[in-house]
Design an enzyme around this catalytic site. Structure first.
Site, short mmCIF file in Angstrom:
data_model
loop_
_atom_site.label_atom_id
_atom_site.label_comp_id
_atom_site.label_asym_id
_atom_site.label_seq_id
_atom_site.Cartn_x
_atom_site.Cartn_y
_atom_site.Cartn_z
N HIS A 93 44.44 -39.64 78.30
CA HIS A 93 43.52 -38.75 79.01
C HIS A 93 43.89 -38.75 80.49
O HIS A 93 44.40 -39.75 81.01
CB HIS A 93 42.08 -39.24 78.83
CG HIS A 93 41.07 -38.29 79.37
ND1 HIS A 93 40.73 -38.24 80.71
CD2 HIS A 93 40.36 -37.32 78.77
CE1 HIS A 93 39.85 -37.28 80.90
NE2 HIS A 93 39.60 -36.70 79.74
N GLU A 141 44.50 -30.18 78.86
CA GLU A 141 43.42 -30.31 79.86
C GLU A 141 44.00 -30.30 81.26
O GLU A 141 44.56 -31.30 81.70
CB GLU A 141 42.71 -31.65 79.69
CG GLU A 141 41.72 -31.77 78.59
CD GLU A 141 40.65 -32.81 78.93
OE1 GLU A 141 40.97 -33.84 79.56
OE2 GLU A 141 39.48 -32.56 78.58
O1 G3P Z 1 37.89 -35.34 77.91
C1 G3P Z 1 37.18 -34.24 78.25
C2 G3P Z 1 37.09 -34.03 79.68
O2 G3P Z 1 38.05 -34.52 80.49
C3 G3P Z 1 36.58 -32.69 80.09
O3 G3P Z 1 35.62 -32.93 81.02
O4 G3P Z 1 33.44 -32.75 82.01
O5 G3P Z 1 35.08 -30.90 82.27
O6 G3P Z 1 34.02 -31.31 80.05
P1 G3P Z 1 34.48 -31.90 81.35
#
Ligand code: G3P
Length: 224
Positions: A93, A141
């Site tokens: 992550h 991400e």
């Molecule tokens: O692992 C999920 C995360 O990093 C996304 O974060 O708070 O933007 O949904 P968020």
């Protein structure tokens, strides 16, 4: 078509300390059953066993370390993740990055124990490199959008379409998820339209005044 996957990363928000994790995990479990979506929760490490022994959905650790099964004080190793009743782990992550060679060993060791991996990538290039390890889930991400409320599916749609195309070309057979900034059902529908099989979400649910309603909004938007 396999059910779409909703992974809820609890991170270490104050709302999920101790009993907070259990309440959220139980809500997620009942939602998954009612919506027919593949719901996965990832609570903080100290809560893994309590949550895994209390809900009937897969529980993932937030990271897995390669310490030996023995003299590895403080390490959260795959064997202890399995013994806690988990079904897998998030890996690499943005808030817990590991080198590719360590990631490869972690995916292999988890797989050897019958545990699944959700490996995270920040770029299309990294996603293609990681796809060679064949993790069950691959989550794209962009770190700059994490926790911002600006959804990757709206702010960086090209990242998803380019990653989906590159993974298809690389022959990746797992599930592509996306995460970062997802806060509404519309963000989720866009993510599915752009070629993902699910989402990786944290703050919009964990910090929601009504996390049942927020999870239902996001989960409903995932359904075919
Ligand atoms: O692992 C999920 C995360 O990093 C996304 O974060 O708070 O933007 O949904 P968020």
């Amino acid at each position: 078509m396999p059910p779409r996957t909703f992974i809820l990363n609890f991170k270490n928000y104050p709302e999920v300390m101790g009993e907070g994790s259990l309440g959220l995990a139980k809500a997620a479990a009942s939602l998954g059953a009612s919506l027919g979506i593949d719901m996965v929760v990832s609570p903080p490490t100290p809560m893994l066993h309590t949550v895994a022994s209390s809900v009937g959905i897969p529980v993932f650790a937030q990271r897995a370390e390669l310490g030996e099964q023995g003299k590895s004080t403080g390490a959260t190793i795959p064997e202890s993740i399995k013994a806690a009743g988990c079904a897998g782990s998030l890996l690499n992550h943005s808030e817990s990055r590991i080198p590719l060679d360590v990631l490869a060993k972690a995916v292999e060791r988890l797989r050897g124990l019958g545990l699944k991996s959700c490996a995270c990538a920040e770029t299309t290039k990294e996603a293609v490199e990681i796809s060679a390890l064949d993790p069950e889930f691959l989550a794209i991400e962009p770190p700059e959008l994490i926790g911002t409320g600006r959804a990757v599916s709206k702010a960086r749609p090209e990242l998803i379409t380019e990653t989906a195309a590159a993974l298809a070309k690389a022959g990746y057979s797992g599930r592509l998820l996306c995460g970062a900034g997802i806060v509404s059902g519309d963000d989720v529908s866009a993510a599915i339209r752009l070629g993902t099989q699910g989402i990786l979400v944290a703050s919009s649910v964990v910090k929601a005044p009504d996390f049942h309603a927020k999870m239902r909004e996001l989960g409903t938007a995932m359904r075919p």
